[in-house]
Design a protein around this motif. Structure first.
Motif, PDB file in Angstrom:
ATOM      1  N   GLY A 455       0.500  -1.729   0.132  1.00 12.95           N
ATOM      2  CA  GLY A 455       0.014   0.793   0.018  1.00 12.95           C
ATOM      3  C   GLY A 455       0.812   1.519   0.223  1.00 12.95           C
ATOM      4  N   HIS A 456       1.894   1.276   0.467  1.00 16.66           N
ATOM      5  CA  HIS A 456       2.538   2.738   0.824  1.00 16.66           C
ATOM      6  C   HIS A 456       3.497   2.652  -0.913  1.00 16.66           C
ATOM      7  N   LYS A 457       3.844   2.158  -1.645  1.00 17.45           N
ATOM      8  CA  LYS A 457       4.294   1.549  -2.993  1.00 17.45           C
ATOM      9  C   LYS A 457       3.186   2.036  -3.619  1.00 17.45           C
ATOM     10  N   LEU A 458       2.210   1.985  -3.670  1.00 12.33           N
ATOM     11  CA  LEU A 458       1.323   2.842  -4.429  1.00 12.33           C
ATOM     12  C   LEU A 458       0.832   3.237  -4.759  1.00 12.33           C
ATOM     13  N   LEU A 459       0.476   4.435  -3.080  1.00 17.02           N
ATOM     14  CA  LEU A 459       0.221   5.794  -3.232  1.00 17.02           C
ATOM     15  C   LEU A 459       1.689   5.976  -3.621  1.00 17.02           C
ATOM     16  N   ASN A 460       2.822   6.325  -3.099  1.00 14.37           N
ATOM     17  CA  ASN A 460       4.328   6.727  -3.363  1.00 14.37           C
ATOM     18  C   ASN A 460       4.354   7.127  -5.110  1.00 14.37           C
ATOM     19  N   GLU A 461       3.347   5.847  -5.705  1.00 14.95           N
ATOM     20  CA  GLU A 461       3.961   6.245  -6.911  1.00 14.95           C
ATOM     21  C   GLU A 461       2.953   7.127  -7.721  1.00 14.95           C
ATOM     22  N   HIS A 462       1.466   6.393  -7.231  1.00 19.65           N
ATOM     23  CA  HIS A 462       0.314   6.336  -7.907  1.00 19.65           C
ATOM     24  C   HIS A 462      -0.334   8.316  -6.942  1.00 19.65           C
ATOM     25  N   MET A 463      -0.556   8.740  -5.819  1.00 23.89           N
ATOM     26  CA  MET A 463      -0.418  10.109  -5.567  1.00 23.89           C
ATOM     27  C   MET A 463      -0.461  10.864  -6.544  1.00 23.89           C
ATOM     28  N   THR A 464      -0.926  11.472  -7.124  1.00 26.27           N
ATOM     29  CA  THR A 464      -1.018  12.964  -8.272  1.00 26.27           C
ATOM     30  C   THR A 464      -1.019  14.123  -7.330  1.00 26.27           C
ATOM     31  N   GLN A 465      -1.500  13.979  -6.622  1.00 23.61           N
ATOM     32  CA  GLN A 465      -1.189  14.951  -6.018  1.00 23.61           C
ATOM     33  C   GLN A 465      -1.044  14.909  -4.259  1.00 23.61           C
ATOM     34  N   ARG A 466      -0.662  15.565  -3.355  1.00 25.20           N
ATOM     35  CA  ARG A 466      -0.734  15.419  -1.561  1.00 25.20           C
ATOM     36  C   ARG A 466      -1.477  16.088  -1.400  1.00 25.20           C
ATOM     37  N   GLY A 467      -2.662  15.011  -0.911  1.00 25.11           N
ATOM     38  CA  GLY A 467      -3.445  15.040   0.210  1.00 25.11           C
ATOM     39  C   GLY A 467      -4.276  13.917   0.999  1.00 25.11           C
ATOM     40  N   LYS A 468      -4.927  13.837   1.478  1.00 24.70           N
ATOM     41  CA  LYS A 468      -5.559  13.441   2.673  1.00 24.70           C
ATOM     42  C   LYS A 468      -6.252  11.467   2.311  1.00 24.70           C
ATOM     43  N   VAL A 469      -5.203  10.776   3.590  1.00 22.75           N
ATOM     44  CA  VAL A 469      -6.204   9.596   2.190  1.00 22.75           C
ATOM     45  C   VAL A 469      -6.760   9.039   3.682  1.00 22.75           C
TER      46      VAL A 469
END
Length: 555
Positions: A455-469
């Motif tokens: 999940g960490h890797k997925l978010l790190n690679e695919h978050m197009t903008q920094r936001g709340k998760v």
């Protein structure tokens, strides 16, 4: 007169030697705890890894200025997060902050408890119970767990048991009452009950109940209770105006009651608990009958013993602990001391109570020792084994940097990992079987950690903008591992679905992480019924991995 003076001198010397031994023991507990639990800079978790991640999330929020109960929901006391936040603030590795928290608890309640014990019992009587309570506070092992089931999860229950043990000792007065005794006892009792109140409310309410009940025991106890209540009230007011935590804490408690009920157990569980602990309960009743036979047959003594036993059984069932009633050991110490004092008063004048001589009630001490020896040895071994694990086991190479020193057992369970493709992969066929299974599945620490890494890797690679998760699982480790913005209010402990509407819960979340392999499958199914329609209406799918679906809020 000369004989009396000589006796007083001997007693003074003996008391001084006892103080030195007790102080040395106290310092040793801190140093040993630090060496075995902190010095490696790593932790090792076998069970309840989800609880550890939730506690880490809550602690991180506190270091960033959020207030427990107000800015995020938690039914456990705010003190737990402030103490563990000390480790993060001081720069310790995140994996050892809960060990640091345990050492801070030693500084708070263990020191107070040792003072209480020293003023009431002989050094020989308190040695084994003191070792047990020290290990109960610091060793990452739930009550009644196997010696290798390490976990920092639910550490607050262990600390609550320890605090309650010391509180019950106030039933009897000090051996020697001086002008300072009343104020020392009042201060120590107030510290212990305040700790319980801000650790977990169930222990705090029992502590307050004990203070009121103890007013009936003696004039001295009544004075101590009244003064301690005043100290508690004043302390609560000061805390309220310094940090506004009470409204949020009360709200979180009420939310937990509405969600799970005021009492989580049931009659069947209570009966089962009584049967499983019949040997301890029988030992308590045997000790009481024995003390009554020797002249300590007062109604208040019976009420103390029976009341303490009932409260401990209910607490055990409420907490969901496996076995063991740690606080009940206080009953044996109290009864043993009551017998000793009764023996002295029947053969000498009452002034003899001021000394530390006199025959000890060996039978009750032996019973207490028999009950304590196994769990004490178990925890001593666990302390040693934990240090071996943290200095020999290597971490997964894919762990996010901030949690790289959270170690877990390998290899994983054979029945689940029949086809291990790589360090972070489960067999796709196996995953399909798990997801389709009607039976409840709970991930091991290893399994849960590899889903976190994915999940960490997925978010790190695919978050197009920094936001709340927002994570639709029991805990959200990604806020800490990625340093993401905080939701307010937050839900670090999503162990049951919140009472608010789903649009309120998810409204300010930019991203939603939906687990394809949740920590506990039955909870995931119940959660999905709550959020599925809202999720598809307000979010769109970005991508998926083997363990997660990532959604982003629609514009």
């Amino acid at each position: 007169m000369q004989l009396l003076t000589r006796t007083n001198i001997c007693n003074t010397i003996a008391n001084f030697q006892s103080k030195k031994i007790l102080f040395g023991f106290y310092v040793a507990t801190i140093l040993i705890s630090y060496y075995f639990l902190v010095s490696s800079g790593k932790s090792y978790t076998v069970i309840w890894f989800n609880d550890t991640m939730a506690l880490l999330d809550a602690t991180y929020r506190v270091t960033l200025g959020q207030i427990p109960g107000t800015d995020f929901y938690s039914s456990i006391g705010p003190l737990n997060f402030y103490l563990s936040a000390v480790g993060l603030k001081l720069g310790f590795d995140p994996s050892v902050i809960f060990a640091i928290e345990g050492i801070l608890v030693l500084l708070i309640i263990f020191s107070a408890g040792l003072l209480v014990m020293y003023s009431r019992f002989s050094l020989l009587m308190i040695l084994l119970p003191s070792i047990f309570i020290w290990l109960l506070i610091t060793v990452p092992l739930g009550s009644g767990q196997d010696a290798n089931n390490f976990s920092w999860g639910m550490f607050y229950n262990r600390h609550g048991w320890a605090g309650l043990f010391f509180i019950l000792l106030f039933y009897i007065e000090p051996r020697e009452i001086t002008k300072a005794s009343k104020w020392i006892d009042s201060s120590m009792l107030a510290i212990l009950v305040l700790f319980e109140l801000y650790c977990k409310i169930t222990y705090g309410l029992i502590g307050l109940g004990f203070i009121f009940a103890n007013m009936l025991v003696s004039k001295y106890n009544r004075s101590v209770s009244i003064i301690s209540l005043l100290i508690i009230a004043l302390s609560v007011l000061i805390i309220h105006y310094a940090i506004d935590i009470h409204n949020g804490y009360l709200d979180s408690i009420l939310r937990a009651i509405n969600s799970r009920g005021a009492y989580r157990g049931n009659i069947y569980n209570v009966i089962n608990t009584i049967i499983e602990h019949s040997h301890i309960i029988s030992a308590v009743l045997l000790a009481m009958v024995y003390s009554a036979f020797l002249g300590c047959n007062k109604l208040l003594n019976w009420l103390f013993v029976i009341g303490s036993t009932i409260v401990c059984i209910i607490l055990l069932d409420q907490n969901g602990d496996i076995k063991g009633i740690p606080s009940i050991i206080a009953v044996f110490l109290v009864l043993a001391e009551l017998i000793r004092r009764n023996n002295l008063s029947s053969t000498e004048n009452n002034k003899a109570m001021k000394g530390f001589s006199g025959a000890e009630p060996i039978c009750i001490v032996i019973i207490m020792t028999i009950l304590l020896i196994k769990p004490t040895v178990n925890r001593l071994y666990s302390l040693y084994a934990y240090n071996i694990k943290t200095t020999s086991v290597t971490s997964l190479t894919s762990n996010p940097e901030k949690i790289t020193n959270f170690l877990v057992p390998t290899p994983p369970r054979k029945y689940l990992f029949t086809n291990l493709v790589a360090e972070n992969d489960l067999s796709s066929d196996l995953l399909s079987d798990i997801r389709a299974s009607a039976s409840d599945q709970i991930l091991s620490s290893y399994e849960y950690l590899i889903t976190i890494n994915d999940g960490h890797k997925l978010l790190n690679e695919h978050m197009t903008q920094r936001g709340k998760v927002f994570v639709l699982d029991m805990a959200n480790p990604f806020i800490f591992t990625l340093g993401l913005p905080l939701q307010n209010p937050g839900y670090p402990f999503l162990f049951s679905w919140p009472s608010e509407t789903v649009d309120t819960i998810l409204d300010d979340a930019t991203y939603i992480m939906e687990p394809r392999l949740p920590f506990k499958s039955s909870l995931s199914v119940s959660y999905k019924a709550e959020y599925e329609n809202y999720l598809h209406s307000n979010y769109r799918s970005i991508t998926s991995s083997l363990y997660w679906n990532l959604w982003i809020k629609k514009l």
